[in-house]
Write a protein that holds these residues in place. Sequence first.
Motif, PDB file in Angstrom:
ATOM      1  N   LEU A  59       6.864   0.108  -4.965  1.00  0.00           N
ATOM      2  CA  LEU A  59       7.429   1.126  -4.778  1.00  0.00           C
ATOM      3  C   LEU A  59       7.803   1.728  -6.296  1.00  0.00           C
ATOM      4  N   PRO A  60       7.757   3.113  -6.571  1.00  0.00           N
ATOM      5  CA  PRO A  60       7.858   3.635  -7.694  1.00  0.00           C
ATOM      6  C   PRO A  60       9.561   3.420  -8.003  1.00  0.00           C
ATOM      7  N   LYS A  61       9.731   3.291  -9.314  1.00  0.00           N
ATOM      8  CA  LYS A  61      11.231   3.099  -9.875  1.00  0.00           C
ATOM      9  C   LYS A  61      11.379   3.964 -11.029  1.00  0.00           C
ATOM     10  N   ASP A 109       0.776  -1.244   0.143  1.00  0.00           N
ATOM     11  CA  ASP A 109      -0.041   0.124   0.108  1.00  0.00           C
ATOM     12  C   ASP A 109       0.792   1.133   0.110  1.00  0.00           C
ATOM     13  N   PHE A 110       1.892   1.211  -0.585  1.00  0.00           N
ATOM     14  CA  PHE A 110       2.744   2.521  -0.731  1.00  0.00           C
ATOM     15  C   PHE A 110       2.061   3.789  -1.529  1.00  0.00           C
ATOM     16  N   SER A 111       2.193   4.770  -0.747  1.00  0.00           N
ATOM     17  CA  SER A 111       1.649   6.023  -1.348  1.00  0.00           C
ATOM     18  C   SER A 111       2.391   7.118  -0.856  1.00  0.00           C
ATOM     19  N   ILE A 112       2.409   8.212  -1.640  1.00  0.00           N
ATOM     20  CA  ILE A 112       3.025   9.537  -1.348  1.00  0.00           C
ATOM     21  C   ILE A 112       2.017  10.255  -0.490  1.00  0.00           C
ATOM     22  N   GLU A 171       8.193  11.204  -8.307  1.00  0.00           N
ATOM     23  CA  GLU A 171       6.742  11.037  -8.012  1.00  0.00           C
ATOM     24  C   GLU A 171       6.210  12.471  -7.099  1.00  0.00           C
ATOM     25  N   MET A 172       7.376  12.872  -6.054  1.00  0.00           N
ATOM     26  CA  MET A 172       7.027  13.738  -5.348  1.00  0.00           C
ATOM     27  C   MET A 172       7.459  15.408  -6.222  1.00  0.00           C
ATOM     28  N   GLY A 173       7.542  15.312  -7.406  1.00  0.00           N
ATOM     29  CA  GLY A 173       7.871  16.362  -8.327  1.00  0.00           C
ATOM     30  C   GLY A 173       9.238  16.872  -8.624  1.00  0.00           C
ATOM     31  N   TYR A 174      10.275  16.161  -8.186  1.00  0.00           N
ATOM     32  CA  TYR A 174      11.731  16.386  -8.314  1.00  0.00           C
ATOM     33  C   TYR A 174      12.032  15.954  -9.625  1.00  0.00           C
ATOM     34  N   GLU A 175      13.049  16.741 -10.081  1.00  0.00           N
ATOM     35  CA  GLU A 175      13.715  16.305 -11.381  1.00  0.00           C
ATOM     36  C   GLU A 175      15.125  15.841 -11.123  1.00  0.00           C
ATOM     37  N   SER A 176      15.801  15.147 -11.842  1.00  0.00           N
ATOM     38  CA  SER A 176      17.003  14.631 -11.524  1.00  0.00           C
ATOM     39  C   SER A 176      18.180  15.464 -12.465  1.00  0.00           C
ATOM     40  N   THR A 177      19.391  15.678 -11.758  1.00  0.00           N
ATOM     41  CA  THR A 177      20.399  16.528 -12.128  1.00  0.00           C
ATOM     42  C   THR A 177      21.593  15.689 -11.800  1.00  0.00           C
ATOM     43  N   ASP A 227       0.464  15.822   1.586  1.00  0.00           N
ATOM     44  CA  ASP A 227       1.119  16.931   2.064  1.00  0.00           C
ATOM     45  C   ASP A 227       2.573  17.143   1.427  1.00  0.00           C
ATOM     46  N   VAL A 228       3.172  15.997   1.013  1.00  0.00           N
ATOM     47  CA  VAL A 228       4.440  16.150   0.418  1.00  0.00           C
ATOM     48  C   VAL A 228       4.451  15.827  -1.215  1.00  0.00           C
ATOM     49  N   ALA A 229       3.313  15.541  -1.658  1.00  0.00           N
ATOM     50  CA  ALA A 229       3.161  15.121  -3.023  1.00  0.00           C
ATOM     51  C   ALA A 229       3.843  15.884  -4.043  1.00  0.00           C
TER      52      ALA A 229
END
Length: 518
Positions: free
Chosen positions: A212-214, A61-64, A100-106, A67-69
């Motif tokens: 878990l997302p990947k 049941d993993f979910s973000i 999934e929390m909106g971050y992009e990779s760098t 309030d931090v999504a």
Amino acid sequence: MNEEQRKQQAQINQEANFDRIKNTSSDDMISKYFQTNYEPQSPDIKKARKRRKEDVQFHYDFSIPEDVATVGKGKKFLIRTYGCQMNEHDTEVMAGILTEMGYESTSNTEDADIILLNTCAIRENAENKVFGEIGHLKPLKLEKPDLIIGVCGCMSQEESVVDRILKKHQHIDLIFGTHNIHRLPQLIKEALFGKEMIVEVWSKEGDVIENLPKVRKGKIKAWVNIMYGCDKFCTYCIVPMTRGKERSRRPEDIIQEVRHLVAQGYQEVTLLGQNVNAYGKDFEDIQYGLGDLMNDIHKIDIPRVRFTTSHPRDFDDRLIEVLAQGGNLLDHIHLPVQSGSTEILKKMNRKYSREDYLELVRKIRKAIPNATLTTDIIVGFPNETEEQFEETMTLMEEVGFEAAYTYIYSPREGTPAARKTDDVPEDVKKKRLYRLNELVNKQSAESMRKYDGQTVKVLVEGESKKDPDVLAGYTEKNKLVNFKGPKSSIGKIVEVEITEAKTWSLNGIMVENTVEVN
Ligand code: 5AD
Ligand code: SF4
């Protein structure tokens, strides 16, 4: 909290962070952390051995949390990975959660709003590298106080490491363990809005977290976890303490993941575990081991299936029989031997002798005559004699390993071997490693020469690192091939004629019209 309040809170946090970094290492602070959210725990082999009977809980049941999504919107993350494939794959999971929390990779440290160091504890030099990096990041944190720096992976499971960070590296915002990865959203929230260094290292290790997302590193090859942890307790090894007890994922979850990868066009999967041959031993309701899993995956339409890492003791006949079917089950087997001396193997608690290992090799070769074997070897285990080392050299030749990862023994705090006195001087160990590596190079070069003039199947991964006009990929037996061919073959399996064999790689030319349509 509205946007304005959030900004004010962030400002307060920044100032608090800044003060914290300037006034590093107060013992008061440390005891506060211990009381609040960190229970000190040294790697403890006695405690670790007792854990085996605990139930494994499966969580689907993993979910973000809402309030931090979106906390990462407009922000960037960078994860630096040290160590083994398990860590590489954990990084893919953390990247999935952050995305999934909106971050992009760098890949640029200066651009990152969150930097995670996914660490390795297997040898001392792996740890030294991480502490070096932690030090390098301090000026950046002083410049950018709202940057979040986290330390995770195997090192964070060690009490001495957590203590050292708490005492000497107050610019770190977050430490979390290998059993806490799914808690990343909550931990980031605490790090963003709290004033203290957040430490969450669970020693509880009975759980398997599914769904878990990947974000996988490529679109061609994928790692698939089949089990977590290790109950083998080799006397030199920290892994049973940092990764917890053995627990297998359910077959249906693994098979579904592999099918999903096929649908996405992946060409190769590597089944991952610290000791994959123990897969399924913890199931109470079904009799189903690695052989059965490989047999089921054999029927799936994925061109290449590998598995790592094997333990000789648990490598059973069922697995050999299944592997002998060939097809997508590749005939390269990585089978860590660690030493060629029965006495040293006993001291290492490997639970097999030199003869047992050779018997297993014979069985494998009888069933799979073309099998390629590679291995891991440790030299300079405490009190290893010259004769015992020679036995490793002769075993290397007798088995005919085509490659080996070789290491000088590194004492790890909390392991039984680290408590032994050791009469072998460091320079003797270095000389042994040097001699062994000469032999490894020789055997690798010989195995490569066999391919000169032959045609091999290569899964093309992309342009070669050194020359963008050259493509690179791996054969079924995991040999690196650099060759000239069209860019359209990237992601496909093609035939390459080998024109030059080097020590660790092959050069060649693609045979026209051999792109396999999968
Ligand atoms: N020192 C040196 N090498 C080690 N390995 C594991 N623990 C240690 C240690 N304390 C090696 C083993 C293992 C590989 C992943 O790392 O060879 O198979
Ligand atoms: Fe470490 Fe591998 Fe031995 Fe497990 S089997 S204790 S991971 S060397």
